[in-house]
Design an enzyme around this catalytic site. Structure first.
Site, PDB file in Angstrom:
ATOM      1  N   ASN A 172     -10.180   2.898   3.261  1.00 61.55           N
ATOM      2  CA  ASN A 172     -10.073   2.825   1.618  1.00 61.55           C
ATOM      3  C   ASN A 172     -11.168   2.240   0.822  1.00 61.55           C
ATOM      4  OD1 ASN A 172      -8.406   3.026  -0.668  1.00 61.55           O
ATOM      5  ND2 ASN A 172      -8.697   0.884  -0.660  1.00 61.55           N
ATOM      6  N   TRP A 221     -21.659  14.778 -17.219  1.00 62.05           N
ATOM      7  CA  TRP A 221     -21.704  15.037 -15.747  1.00 62.05           C
ATOM      8  C   TRP A 221     -23.183  15.733 -15.705  1.00 62.05           C
ATOM      9  CZ3 TRP A 221     -17.991  12.179 -13.774  1.00 62.05           C
ATOM     10  CH2 TRP A 221     -17.044  11.948 -14.570  1.00 62.05           C
ATOM     11  N   TRP A 239      -9.832   8.887  -6.533  1.00 63.26           N
ATOM     12  CA  TRP A 239     -10.761   9.480  -7.280  1.00 63.26           C
ATOM     13  C   TRP A 239     -10.879   8.939  -8.826  1.00 63.26           C
ATOM     14  CZ3 TRP A 239     -15.273  11.309  -5.994  1.00 63.26           C
ATOM     15  CH2 TRP A 239     -15.588  11.639  -4.575  1.00 63.26           C
ATOM     16  N   TRP A 245     -16.445  15.246 -10.928  1.00 65.19           N
ATOM     17  CA  TRP A 245     -15.670  14.569 -10.061  1.00 65.19           C
ATOM     18  C   TRP A 245     -14.687  15.353  -9.513  1.00 65.19           C
ATOM     19  CZ3 TRP A 245     -10.273  14.613 -10.346  1.00 65.19           C
ATOM     20  CH2 TRP A 245      -9.791  14.927 -11.583  1.00 65.19           C
ATOM     21  N   TRP A 247       1.495   1.900  -3.560  1.00 67.47           N
ATOM     22  CA  TRP A 247       0.427   2.615  -4.209  1.00 67.47           C
ATOM     23  C   TRP A 247       0.560   4.210  -3.824  1.00 67.47           C
ATOM     24  CZ3 TRP A 247      -3.163   2.276  -7.314  1.00 67.47           C
ATOM     25  CH2 TRP A 247      -3.668   0.917  -8.007  1.00 67.47           C
ATOM     26  N   GLU A 307       0.881  -1.090   0.057  1.00 68.70           N
ATOM     27  CA  GLU A 307       0.047   0.053   0.063  1.00 68.70           C
ATOM     28  C   GLU A 307       0.862   1.212  -0.014  1.00 68.70           C
ATOM     29  OE1 GLU A 307      -3.448  -0.177  -0.543  1.00 68.70           O
ATOM     30  OE2 GLU A 307      -2.792  -2.329  -0.727  1.00 68.70           O
TER      31      GLU A 307
HETATM   32  P1  FAD Z   1      -3.357   1.502   5.530  1.00 69.49           P
HETATM   33  O1  FAD Z   1      -4.235   0.455   4.931  1.00 69.49           O
HETATM   34  O2  FAD Z   1      -2.815   1.081   6.805  1.00 69.49           O
HETATM   35  O3  FAD Z   1      -2.073   1.753   4.381  1.00 69.49           O
HETATM   36  C1  FAD Z   1      -0.860   2.171   4.889  1.00 69.49           C
HETATM   37  C2  FAD Z   1      -0.553   3.503   4.167  1.00 69.49           C
HETATM   38  O4  FAD Z   1      -0.519   2.980   2.711  1.00 69.49           O
HETATM   39  C3  FAD Z   1      -1.531   4.630   4.248  1.00 69.49           C
HETATM   40  O5  FAD Z   1      -1.454   5.339   5.586  1.00 69.49           O
HETATM   41  C4  FAD Z   1      -1.470   5.408   2.860  1.00 69.49           C
HETATM   42  O6  FAD Z   1      -0.453   6.042   3.154  1.00 69.49           O
HETATM   43  C5  FAD Z   1      -0.826   4.210   1.939  1.00 69.49           C
HETATM   44  N1  FAD Z   1      -2.194   3.968   1.099  1.00 69.49           N
HETATM   45  C6  FAD Z   1      -3.012   3.073   1.294  1.00 69.49           C
HETATM   46  N2  FAD Z   1      -3.926   2.889   0.482  1.00 69.49           N
HETATM   47  C7  FAD Z   1      -3.552   3.523  -0.539  1.00 69.49           C
HETATM   48  C8  FAD Z   1      -4.024   3.877  -1.616  1.00 69.49           C
HETATM   49  N3  FAD Z   1      -5.052   3.374  -2.425  1.00 69.49           N
HETATM   50  N4  FAD Z   1      -3.513   4.992  -2.527  1.00 69.49           N
HETATM   51  C9  FAD Z   1      -2.493   5.549  -2.040  1.00 69.49           C
HETATM   52  N5  FAD Z   1      -1.772   5.358  -0.638  1.00 69.49           N
HETATM   53  C10 FAD Z   1      -2.276   4.306   0.063  1.00 69.49           C
HETATM   54  N6  FAD Z   1      -4.963   8.540   0.928  1.00 69.49           N
HETATM   55  C11 FAD Z   1      -4.176   9.651   1.477  1.00 69.49           C
HETATM   56  O7  FAD Z   1      -3.267   9.409   2.239  1.00 69.49           O
HETATM   57  N7  FAD Z   1      -4.794  10.594   1.420  1.00 69.49           N
HETATM   58  C12 FAD Z   1      -5.771  10.995   0.385  1.00 69.49           C
HETATM   59  O8  FAD Z   1      -6.308  12.203   0.331  1.00 69.49           O
HETATM   60  C13 FAD Z   1      -6.695   9.982  -0.055  1.00 69.49           C
HETATM   61  N8  FAD Z   1      -7.522  10.045  -0.922  1.00 69.49           N
HETATM   62  C14 FAD Z   1      -8.164   8.860  -1.213  1.00 69.49           C
HETATM   63  C15 FAD Z   1      -9.263   9.007  -1.913  1.00 69.49           C
HETATM   64  C16 FAD Z   1     -10.169   8.121  -2.566  1.00 69.49           C
HETATM   65  C17 FAD Z   1     -11.516   8.176  -3.406  1.00 69.49           C
HETATM   66  C18 FAD Z   1      -9.660   6.685  -2.399  1.00 69.49           C
HETATM   67  C19 FAD Z   1     -10.197   5.419  -3.042  1.00 69.49           C
HETATM   68  C20 FAD Z   1      -8.442   6.596  -1.807  1.00 69.49           C
HETATM   69  C21 FAD Z   1      -7.864   7.568  -1.099  1.00 69.49           C
HETATM   70  N9  FAD Z   1      -6.754   7.724  -0.270  1.00 69.49           N
HETATM   71  C22 FAD Z   1      -5.676   8.521   0.047  1.00 69.49           C
HETATM   72  C23 FAD Z   1      -5.982   6.208  -0.155  1.00 69.49           C
HETATM   73  C24 FAD Z   1      -6.250   5.172   1.053  1.00 69.49           C
HETATM   74  O9  FAD Z   1      -7.569   5.261   1.009  1.00 69.49           O
HETATM   75  C25 FAD Z   1      -5.830   5.968   2.381  1.00 69.49           C
HETATM   76  O10 FAD Z   1      -4.554   6.183   2.185  1.00 69.49           O
HETATM   77  C26 FAD Z   1      -5.802   4.747   3.337  1.00 69.49           C
HETATM   78  O11 FAD Z   1      -7.300   4.437   3.403  1.00 69.49           O
HETATM   79  C27 FAD Z   1      -5.431   5.560   4.622  1.00 69.49           C
HETATM   80  O12 FAD Z   1      -5.881   4.601   5.851  1.00 69.49           O
HETATM   81  P2  FAD Z   1      -4.830   3.867   6.500  1.00 69.49           P
HETATM   82  O13 FAD Z   1      -3.507   4.761   6.838  1.00 69.49           O
HETATM   83  O14 FAD Z   1      -5.262   3.122   7.468  1.00 69.49           O
HETATM   84  O15 FAD Z   1      -4.014   2.759   5.541  1.00 69.49           O
END
Ligand code: FAD
Length: 434
Positions: free
Chosen positions: A321, A286, A362, A339, A258, A255
Site C-alpha cells: 500500500n 492535466w 487513486w 489520473w 477501508w 484495513e
Molecule cells: P493488508 O495490509 O494485509 O490488508 C488486509 C486487507 O485489507 C487487504 O487485503 C485489502 O483487502 C484491505 N485493504 C488494505 N488496505 C486497503 C486500502 N487502503 N483500501 C482498501 N482496502 C484495503 N486494494 C485492492 O484490493 N485492489 C486494488 O485495486 C487496490 N488499488 C489501490 C490503488 C492505490 C493507488 C492505493 C493507494 C491502494 C490500493 N488498494 C487496492 C488498497 C491496498 O493498497 C491493498 O488492498 C493492499 O496493499 C493489499 O495488500 P495486503 O493484502 O497485503 O493488505
C-alpha cells in the site's frame, strides 16, 4: 433444482448464496465468463480469475457437486441455463459496482422474481453503514466508528456433501479456459487462501501495525488477491483476526474497513468511476504526455522509489500500500498525468485489481476529494524511501542502477521540486476558484 451464480464469491466457505441454495434442495453452481468484464482485462487478471474458477470447480467436485462454466452476457446465459435445467431459482451474492448493478438489473428483468440476493462480498455491505440521520459517509473516520459498532455476521461453514442434482444426460459442464499469465500466480483456491490467512495470523498479525508501511511489503498479508475474487471471506478473516486480538489485529481489521468504505463510496457515488469524487479537481491542468506516462508505467522515470514500485508491480502483480501511494502520487500530483488513464493501467497490473479499492486508492492518493487529506500534502518519494526502506534493499532489488540510494538517477523525467511547485500552484487556483 437451484442455481448458484458465483461472481466475486469464488468460494464454498461462508457463502450465503450457496448455503441458501443447498438448504432449498439440490443445486449446481454456475460461473459466467462475461465478455464485458473479461475482454477488457489483462492476461494476468484473466488467468488469476480462471485458476480460481478451476479451483472452485474442484471444491464442488470433492463434495459431489457440479460447477457449470458458460461464456456470454449473463442476462442471456442465465435464462438459457435456468430453462435447460428447469431451475426454480437463482441464488447469488450481491456486488455493487456500477456495471454489476446494471448487469444484475438486466438479469432480474430476464428472470423476474426468480433471483435471490445475499450479502457476502464485504464485512459490512455497501449502503449498510449510514449517518445517524441517514445518508452515506464521505469521510473514513466517522464511517469506521459505525463500522466497528455494527453487529458481526454469523459465519457459515463450507457445505458437506451436496445432495445429488440430476443434470440432463450428456449435459456439457463447460470448460475453464487455461489462460496464460505473464507473472507467477499465487496458489489458487479457497484452501490456499485459508492457509495463507492462518499463516499470516500466526506470523504477521502481531506486529502488523509496526511493519505494514515497509515498502517491500514484507509486513502485510498479501491476501488482497483472494479478497478481490471472494476466494476468502472477509467476514471470516476479520473474525479470525479479532479472536487473535492485539493492536496488530485491530489495525489489520481496520484495513478491511477501508475495503468496505471503498465499496460503500463507489456504491453511493458512482460518478467517481469517471471523474473526481469532488468534481472541482477535474479542473486541474492535466498533462497527457505519452513519454512521461510510458516512463511511469515502465518504471524508468529516474526516481528510484517510483521505478522500484512500478517494476515490482509489473514483475509480480503485487505492490504494498505504501508503494502504491508513492507511485500514484507521483503520477497524479507531480506528473499531473490524467489520473483515469493511470488508474486503469495500474488496475490491469494488479492481481487484486478491484474497481472500488483502486478508484478510492487513486483518488485518495491524488487528493481528488476522497476523505479529509489536504491536497497540499505531497509525498516526497525520496523521503518515503529513506523512511520506509531505510537500508535501501528494496530499491537495490528493483532498481539496481540506483545503488540503493533514493535520489534521482540517470535522466529524470521530472524535476521533482519544480513539479511540486507546479502542482501546488494549480491546486491552489482550483481550491480558490470554488
Ligand atoms: P493488508 O495490509 O494485509 O490488508 C488486509 C486487507 O485489507 C487487504 O487485503 C485489502 O483487502 C484491505 N485493504 C488494505 N488496505 C486497503 C486500502 N487502503 N483500501 C482498501 N482496502 C484495503 N486494494 C485492492 O484490493 N485492489 C486494488 O485495486 C487496490 N488499488 C489501490 C490503488 C492505490 C493507488 C492505493 C493507494 C491502494 C490500493 N488498494 C487496492 C488498497 C491496498 O493498497 C491493498 O488492498 C493492499 O496493499 C493489499 O495488500 P495486503 O493484502 O497485503 O493488505
Amino acid at each position: 433444482m437451484y442455481l448458484v451464480w458465483h461472481r466475486a464469491d469464488l468460494r464454498t466457505h461462508d457463502n450465503p448464496a450457496l448455503a441458501a441454495a443447498l438448504q432449498s434442495g439440490p443445486a449446481v453452481g454456475l460461473v459466467v465468463l462475461d465478455p464485458n468484464i473479461l475482454s477488457g482485462t489483462s492476461a494476468r487478471r484473466r488467468a488469476w480469475f480462471c485458476r480460481n474458477v478451476a479451483a472452485l470447480r474442484e471444491a464442488y467436485a470433492r463434495r459431489g457437486g457440479n460447477l457449470l462454466v458458460r461464456s456470454g452476457v449473463p442476462w442471456e446465459v442465465l435464462p438459457r441455463v435456468v430453462a435447460e435445467l428447469e431451475a426454480r431459482r437463482v441464488f447469488a451474492v450481491r456486488n455493487s459496482t456500477p456495471y454489476a448493478r446494471f448487469r444484475d438489473r438486466k438479469v432480474e428483468e430476464a428472470l423476474p422474481g426468480r433471483v435471490a440476493w445475499f450479502q457476502g462480498q464485504y464485512v459490512q455491505e455497501p449502503g449498510e453503514i449510514v449517518k445517524p440521520g441517514g445518508g452515506p459517509y464521505t469521510v473514513f473516520t466517522p464511517y469506521s466508528r459505525r463500522w466497528w459498532a455494527a453487529p458481526e455476521a454469523q459465519l457459515l461453514e463450507a457445505p458437506g456433501r451436496f445432495p445429488p442434482a440430476a443434470l440432463p444426460p450428456g449435459y456439457d459442464l463447460g470448460s475453464v479456459p487455461n489462460e496464460p499469465s505473464d507473472v507467477p500466480l499465487p496458489p489458487a483456491g479457497e484452501e490456499a487462501a485459508l492457509g495463507a490467512l492462518e499463516a499470516f495470523l500466526r506470523n504477521g498479525l502481531l506486529l502488523y501495525h509496526q511493519a505494514r508501511d515497509k515498502l517491500d511489503g514484507s509486513g502485510v498479508s498479501r491476501l488482497s488477491c483472494y479478497f478481490t475474487l471472494g476466494v476468502l471471506s472477509p467476514r471470516l478473516a476479520a473474525q479470525r483476526a479479532m479472536q487473535a486480538g492485539g493492536e496488530g489485529a485491530r489495525k489489520w481489521v481496520g484495513e478491511l474497513a477501508w475495503r468496505d468504505f471503498s465499496g460503500d463510496l463507489l456504491h453511493n457515488f458512482p460518478h467517481m468511476a469517471r471523474s473526481a469524487f469532488d468534481p472541482r479537481w477535474d479542473a486541474l491542468p492535466w498533462v497527457d504526455d505519452a513519454e512521461v506516462f510510458g516512463a511511469w508505467l515502465e518504471g524508468r522515470t529516474g526516481v528510484p522509489a517510483v521505478d522500484a514500485g512500478m517494476r515490482e508491480l509489473r514483475a509480480t502483480g503485487f505492490l504494498s500500500n505504501r508503494a502504491r501511494m508513492v507511485v500514484a502520487q507521483f503520477a497524479v500530483k507531480l506528473a499531473l498525468l490524467p489520473w483515469q488513464k493511470c488508474e486503469r493501467a495500474f488496475r490491469d497490473l494488479l492481481l487484486d485489481g478491484d474497481n472500488a479499492s483502486n478508484l478510492q486508492g487513486w483518488q485518495w492518493a491524488g487528493g481528488l476529494g476522497v476523505d479529509a487529506a489536504p491536497y497540499f500534502r505531497v509525498f516526497n518519494p525520496l523521503t518515503q524511501a529513506h523512511t520506509h526502506d531505510p537500508g535501501g534493499a528494496w530499491l537495490r532489488r528493483w532498481v539496481p542502477e540506483c545503488g540503493g540510494r533514493p535520489e534521482p538517477y540517470g535522466r529524470s523525467v521530472l524535476d521533482l521540486e519544480a513539479a511540486r511547485r507546479r502542482y501546488l500552484e494549480a491546486a491552489g487556483r482550483v481550491g480558490r476558484a470554488n
